[in-house]
Design a protein around this motif. Sequence first.
Motif, short mmCIF file in Angstrom:
data_model
loop_
_atom_site.label_atom_id
_atom_site.label_comp_id
_atom_site.label_asym_id
_atom_site.label_seq_id
_atom_site.Cartn_x
_atom_site.Cartn_y
_atom_site.Cartn_z
N LEU A 1 -23.26 3.06 -20.15
CA LEU A 1 -23.01 3.63 -21.47
C LEU A 1 -23.97 4.78 -21.73
O LEU A 1 -24.94 4.96 -21.00
CB LEU A 1 -23.20 2.56 -22.55
CG LEU A 1 -22.39 1.28 -22.41
CD1 LEU A 1 -22.83 0.26 -23.46
CD2 LEU A 1 -20.91 1.57 -22.53
N ASN A 2 -23.71 5.52 -22.79
CA ASN A 2 -24.71 6.48 -23.25
C ASN A 2 -25.29 5.97 -24.57
O ASN A 2 -24.84 4.96 -25.11
CB ASN A 2 -24.13 7.91 -23.34
CG ASN A 2 -23.04 8.04 -24.38
OD1 ASN A 2 -23.16 7.54 -25.50
ND2 ASN A 2 -21.97 8.72 -24.02
N THR B 1 -25.13 7.07 -27.62
CA THR B 1 -24.21 7.04 -28.75
C THR B 1 -23.28 5.83 -28.66
O THR B 1 -22.98 5.20 -29.68
CB THR B 1 -23.40 8.35 -28.83
OG1 THR B 1 -24.32 9.45 -28.94
CG2 THR B 1 -22.47 8.36 -30.02
N ASP B 2 -22.87 5.48 -27.44
CA ASP B 2 -22.06 4.27 -27.25
C ASP B 2 -22.83 3.06 -27.79
O ASP B 2 -22.28 2.23 -28.52
CB ASP B 2 -21.75 4.04 -25.77
CG ASP B 2 -20.92 5.14 -25.12
OD1 ASP B 2 -20.33 5.97 -25.84
OD2 ASP B 2 -20.88 5.17 -23.88
N LEU C 1 -23.03 2.84 -31.57
CA LEU C 1 -21.82 2.30 -32.19
C LEU C 1 -21.75 0.78 -32.00
O LEU C 1 -21.40 0.05 -32.94
CB LEU C 1 -20.56 2.95 -31.62
CG LEU C 1 -19.23 2.39 -32.18
CD1 LEU C 1 -19.16 2.48 -33.71
CD2 LEU C 1 -18.04 3.10 -31.55
N LEU D 1 -20.38 12.01 -36.31
CA LEU D 1 -19.50 12.54 -35.28
C LEU D 1 -18.22 13.07 -35.91
O LEU D 1 -17.77 12.57 -36.93
CB LEU D 1 -19.13 11.46 -34.26
CG LEU D 1 -20.26 10.89 -33.41
CD1 LEU D 1 -19.74 9.78 -32.51
CD2 LEU D 1 -20.93 11.98 -32.58
N ALA E 1 -14.59 13.53 -31.64
CA ALA E 1 -15.66 12.86 -30.87
C ALA E 1 -15.61 11.36 -31.10
O ALA E 1 -15.82 10.57 -30.16
CB ALA E 1 -17.02 13.42 -31.26
N MET E 2 -15.28 10.95 -32.32
CA MET E 2 -15.19 9.53 -32.63
C MET E 2 -14.03 8.89 -31.87
O MET E 2 -14.17 7.79 -31.32
CB MET E 2 -15.02 9.34 -34.14
CG MET E 2 -15.29 7.95 -34.63
SD MET E 2 -17.00 7.48 -34.36
CE MET E 2 -16.73 5.79 -33.94
N SER F 1 -12.79 9.86 -29.00
CA SER F 1 -13.21 9.75 -27.59
C SER F 1 -14.15 8.58 -27.39
O SER F 1 -14.04 7.84 -26.40
CB SER F 1 -13.90 11.04 -27.14
OG SER F 1 -13.01 12.11 -27.14
N LEU F 2 -15.07 8.40 -28.32
CA LEU F 2 -16.03 7.29 -28.23
C LEU F 2 -15.31 5.94 -28.31
O LEU F 2 -15.56 5.04 -27.50
CB LEU F 2 -17.06 7.42 -29.36
CG LEU F 2 -18.05 6.27 -29.56
CD1 LEU F 2 -18.86 6.02 -28.30
CD2 LEU F 2 -18.98 6.60 -30.72
N ARG G 1 -13.37 5.33 -25.12
CA ARG G 1 -14.28 5.00 -24.01
C ARG G 1 -14.75 3.55 -24.09
O ARG G 1 -14.73 2.83 -23.09
CB ARG G 1 -15.46 5.98 -24.06
CG ARG G 1 -16.36 5.94 -22.89
CD ARG G 1 -17.35 7.11 -22.87
NE ARG G 1 -18.18 7.24 -24.05
CZ ARG G 1 -18.12 8.26 -24.90
NH1 ARG G 1 -17.24 9.23 -24.74
NH2 ARG G 1 -18.93 8.31 -25.95
N LEU G 2 -15.17 3.11 -25.27
CA LEU G 2 -15.67 1.74 -25.41
C LEU G 2 -14.54 0.72 -25.34
O LEU G 2 -14.74 -0.40 -24.86
CB LEU G 2 -16.46 1.59 -26.70
CG LEU G 2 -17.83 2.27 -26.70
CD1 LEU G 2 -18.48 2.17 -28.07
CD2 LEU G 2 -18.74 1.68 -25.64
#
Length: 191
Positions: free
Chosen positions: A64-65, A67-68, A71, A94, A98-99, A101-102, A105-106
């Motif tokens: 993860l990064n 920001t992940d 959240l 965000l 961007a939100m 995409s986040l 991703r999660l």
Amino acid sequence: MTDTTPALPRTDPAQPLPPAPASPIVGVPETDPDSDLATLTTAFRLLQTQHARVLHHESSARGLNATDARLVFFLAAADGEGVTPKQAGEYLELTTGAMTSLIDRLEKRSHIERRPNPEDRRSILLHLTPSGSEVAREIGAVYTDAFREVVPPAERARLAEAFDRLGQALDRHSRAVTAAAVESDAAPRTT
């Protein structure tokens, strides 16, 4: 071994070398009544740096990064209630794109899931999955262990209150800066 460092030219070897320049005073002199605030601010900045490093390393270890992980922690703090993507985006500052995409991703990593919002059929709520809860627990354990190591039980409630008040003060500052920026953008420009 021969020293190859060039010698500094000296016109008179009997003359002593001039004193080395003094380092500038970077901190607040100890006679200043607010020197304890300078010490506290420096310690806080160093703590922020260490926090960022821990969050980066712990997140990276889980693919993860930071920001992940932020959240994941935000959802963990919701105590199972779920939050809207808009609420999460405002918290993380965000954009909508961007939100999205986040979230995608999660969700792909099975750390969060989208559920219908019972209050608004047009909306969804974000919830942690067991995998996401485990990520929050594992990364959170690093902080729990550090607090356990350095903060005696008798001081924990007082420190938590101080953190809450500091967070509120920083939030007030952030809101004032944001309001001033909006006001400045809305002001007519004269050229």
